[in-house]
Design an enzyme around this catalytic site. Sequence first.
Site, PDB file in Angstrom:
ATOM      1  N   HIS A 378      -9.352 -12.713   6.725  1.00  0.00           N
ATOM      2  CA  HIS A 378      -8.484 -11.843   7.514  1.00  0.00           C
ATOM      3  C   HIS A 378      -9.092 -10.490   7.823  1.00  0.00           C
ATOM      4  O   HIS A 378      -8.407  -9.632   8.380  1.00  0.00           O
ATOM      5  CB  HIS A 378      -7.157 -11.619   6.783  1.00  0.00           C
ATOM      6  N   LYS A 569       2.114  -0.071  12.628  1.00  0.00           N
ATOM      7  CA  LYS A 569       1.041  -0.729  11.877  1.00  0.00           C
ATOM      8  C   LYS A 569       0.831   0.012  10.566  1.00  0.00           C
ATOM      9  O   LYS A 569       1.196   1.179  10.442  1.00  0.00           O
ATOM     10  CB  LYS A 569      -0.285  -0.702  12.651  1.00  0.00           C
ATOM     11  N   ARG A 570       0.212  -0.667   9.616  1.00  0.00           N
ATOM     12  CA  ARG A 570      -0.259   0.025   8.424  1.00  0.00           C
ATOM     13  C   ARG A 570      -1.133   1.196   8.860  1.00  0.00           C
ATOM     14  O   ARG A 570      -1.920   1.075   9.795  1.00  0.00           O
ATOM     15  CB  ARG A 570      -1.071  -0.971   7.581  1.00  0.00           C
ATOM     16  N   LYS A 575      -7.092   1.668  12.820  1.00  0.00           N
ATOM     17  CA  LYS A 575      -5.952   1.346  13.685  1.00  0.00           C
ATOM     18  C   LYS A 575      -5.622   2.510  14.620  1.00  0.00           C
ATOM     19  O   LYS A 575      -4.887   2.357  15.570  1.00  0.00           O
ATOM     20  CB  LYS A 575      -4.746   0.935  12.834  1.00  0.00           C
ATOM     21  N   THR A 677      -0.660  -9.297  14.748  1.00  0.00           N
ATOM     22  CA  THR A 677       0.450 -10.178  15.129  1.00  0.00           C
ATOM     23  C   THR A 677       1.572  -9.389  15.804  1.00  0.00           C
ATOM     24  O   THR A 677       2.331  -9.957  16.585  1.00  0.00           O
ATOM     25  CB  THR A 677       1.021 -10.940  13.904  1.00  0.00           C
ATOM     26  N   LYS A 681       4.262 -10.214  19.107  1.00  0.00           N
ATOM     27  CA  LYS A 681       5.717 -10.031  19.084  1.00  0.00           C
ATOM     28  C   LYS A 681       6.168  -9.139  20.240  1.00  0.00           C
ATOM     29  O   LYS A 681       7.163  -9.425  20.920  1.00  0.00           O
ATOM     30  CB  LYS A 681       6.142  -9.434  17.746  1.00  0.00           C
TER      31      LYS A 681
END
Length: 834
Positions: A378, A569-570, A575, A677, A681
Site C-alpha cells: 500500500h 486525508k490523513r 498529501k 479511495t 467516493k
Amino acid sequence: MSTKTMWIRERPAQKDPAELLKQYGCGPIQFTSDDGLFERHLLFDDVKDLASISKRNEYEALVRSTRDVLSQRWMLTEKTYERVNPKRVYYLSMEFLLGRSLANNVVNLFLDTLVVHAAKQNHADLLAVLEQEPDAGLGNGGLGRLAACFLDSMATMQLPAMGYGLRYEYGIFKQTIQDGWQREQGDNWLRRPDPWEVARPEEAVEVKLNCSFHLQGGSIEAIPGRASTLLGIPYDRPVVGYGGKTINTLRLWKASATNAFDFQEFSSGDFAEALADTLAAESVTRVLYPDDSTSKGQGLRFAQEYFLVACSLADLVRRFRRTNKDWSEFGEKVAIQLNDTHPAMAVPELLRILLDEAHMGWDQAWDITRTALAYTNHTLLPEALEKWPLKWFEDLLPRHLEIILEINRRVLHTVRSRYPGDEGRVARVSLIEEGPQRKIRMANMAIVGSHSTNGVAALHSELLRTSTVKDLAELFPERFNNKTNGVTPRRWLLLANPALSDTITSAIGAGWITDLDQLKRLKPLAEDAGFREAFRKAKREAKVLFSDWLKTTTGHEVDPDTIFDTQVKRIHEYKRQLLNALRVVALYNRLRENPNLEMPPRTFFFAGKAAPAYRLAKLIIKFINNLAGTIDGDPAVRGRLKVLFLPEYCVSLAERLIAASDVSNQISTAGYEASGTSNMKFMMNGALTIGTRDGATIEMADQAGEENLFLFGLTADQVVNTRGWYSPYWHYEHEPETRAALDMVFSDYFSRFEPGIFEPLRETLMTRGDFYMHLADFRSYLEADERMVKLYTQPEGWARKAILNIAASGKFSSDRTIREYATDIWKATPCPVE
C-alpha cells in the site's frame, strides 16, 4: 425532514415481505410479521419502563432486533461453507474502518421499510437513534476503509470469506482542536457494550511467546527467555452482503492473560505485580497504533502484529482441519491475503505450523505457504515499509527467527546463482538489513513468502516494480500485478447520498447498486437538461443536509450556495494540505488587493488526523486553523471565503461531507500516493476533481477523460527527473503570487500573537529544499483552480461534467476489485447460501 435525507428510509420494496421472512427464518425459529422484536428488546434487555427508555436503549434494541433477523442466515452461511467445503478467503488486516453498522446492515438486509414502520409505531426518532452508534474504532485511514469495502463486496458477491483483525479497546484517538492545535484524547468506543459483536470464548486460541512480563517502576517490562502464553478471545461481527443472502464474519481478537492474576502475590499484598500478566496481555489490544516514536511503542506494535497473525492462522487452520484431513490440500482450500506488511509474520508462522505441527518437509511446507499467501503493498514511502529489530525475534520468537534465516539463506543462494558477483543486489534482496542494529525487512519477507504481490493503482504498481522493490520484481516477475482499489457503492452512494442515489435509480433502475458499470448509462443523460436539473437539485439537497447537520453539531454555519471545496486525508507532507492552504492564502490576497474581483463565494473544508508524534503535520493543522481565523475576522472577505478544519474525521463525517462536496482536492506529490479511495467516493458522488496525476486519479481521468477533471502539476517522472536541480527559491524569486503568499505566512500575518510559530514551514518549503515540491506545483494549481471556478459559473457545463464523472466511476467499485482478486490471485468462486 425529507425522507431523502434519512439514511434509512422507505423505499420501493426490494423483496416481498413473505420472501424476507422465509429468507431470514431459515433455522429452527420461524419469524412472523408481528414478532415485536424491537418492543421485546426494549423491555427485556434493560428491564426498564418503556416510558423511561433513552435513545441509547432504542439504538441497542434496534441493533439486537436486526441481529435477531440475520442470525439464522449468518449461521446458515457458515454451515454452507462447512458442507460445500469451497476454497475460503481469509483477509488479514490491522485495520477495518467500518464506520457505523446499523443503517448499512438494515439497507443491505432490505429491512428499510420495516424499520421505518417500527420506529413510527414506537414514536422513535429514527435519525436520533442512528446517531447513538459510535464509529467503530478499528481503523484510521484508507487502509482500513478499503478493508471494510472489501468485506462488503465479498459478502455481496457471495464469496466464502472472512476478515481477521484486532478488537482495539480504544481507537487511534479522538481529535479535538484547542487554540488551533490538534489535541488527542482516548477514543473509548467500547465504553458502552457493542450490540453487534458476539464473544466466542470457547474458541479462544493460545499464543506462545518466549518472554513474560513484570512491573518495574510503573512500566511493564519483558523478561526474555521465560515463556508465557496469551489468550486470543474472538469476537465476531456480521458482514451483511447486499440482499442479505450471504452473511460473512469479521473476527476480531482480544488479548487476555491465561490467569486473571497471581493469587499468591495478591494475597501477600503486592496487588500491582499480581496483575502484571493481565495488564501486559490486555495492552496488546488496548489501542490502535500505539505511538511508535518510542521503542516501547514500537515493541507493542510488533506484539500486536504477531498476535493478529498467530490467532488468525490458528483459527483458520482449525477451520481447514474440520473439513479437510489432508494437509497437502491446504493451498487448494485456503487463500490468505495480507493487507500491507503488518501481517507479514504470517510467512514464518504458517511455515512453523506446517513444519512443526503438520511435520512436513521444508520444500512441501514452503510450496504450500507461498501458494496460500498473497500480499498487497500500500505504500512507496520507505519509512512505511516496516523493518523490525532482529533482536526482538530472537527474544520473543526464536523459532520464527530460525525459519526467517533459513528462508533468507535459500533466497540469497538463488540470487547469487542467478546474478553471480552482484553482492549489491544480494544485500538489497536480503530479508536482513545489516547495520548497527540488524533488522528484518517485512516487505521483502512478504514478497518472498507469497505467490502474489499487488499494488493498488496502475502507477503505484509500476513504481513498486520498477523502483521500490526492483530487485525482487526482477527475481520474481510473475508474482507482481496490479489491483486498482475500489469502494463499495452501497455505503458510499446508496446510503451516504439518498438524494443522488434516488435520482440515479429513477433514471436507470437499481441495477447499479450491485453492478456499478451500469452508471455508464448516465453518460447520454449529461446532455439532458432535465437530468442535469435533477442532479443539481440532489447536490443542493446534500449540501443543505450537511450544512444543517454541521450547525447542529458544531455551531459552524456555512452557506450551501457557496462552492464546497474539500480535502479530507490523513495529514502528511506528501498529501500536501499545506499546498491547498497556500492556495487559499493566494485567493485571500487577490481579494485584499482587489475587493471588486469577481470570484464565486467558496467554503474550503479540511479534515484529517496527524500522527501524535508528527510535529510538522500538527503544525499544518495549526496553520489551517489560524488561516481560518484570520479570514473569518476580516470583514472585507466575509461571505466570499471561509475555511473550516473539521475535527475528528471519521466515516460518519465523510459520508455527509463527500456527498455535499462540489470539488475534490487530490493533490499529492506525483508518485507518492499509492491509490487513494476518497478520490473515487467524491467522483461517484458528483464532485469534480482538481488534482495531480497520481495514484488512481490517473485512472479516473482515463475513464472520464482528462477534460472532465482539472489536472495540474509535475508527473511522477518529472518529480524524479527534476529532483537533483529543483530549487524552491527559483519559484519564490520568479513567481510574484508565490512570493506574496509565502511572505504573508513568514511575516506572521497569520500568527500575529504567536510570532515565529510557523518558522518550521519556512524551513520545510525553503531551507530544506521543499522535498514534496509544493512550490513547483503552486502556480499550476492556481491555474487549474481558475479553470475550475470559471466552469462553476456555468451551471449547465458544471452539471454536465459532474454527470460524466459519475457515469465513468463504475470501474472504481470494490466489487470489480474483489472480482479481480478472486479470479487472478485467490482462485476462489462464489458459494451461494441457499
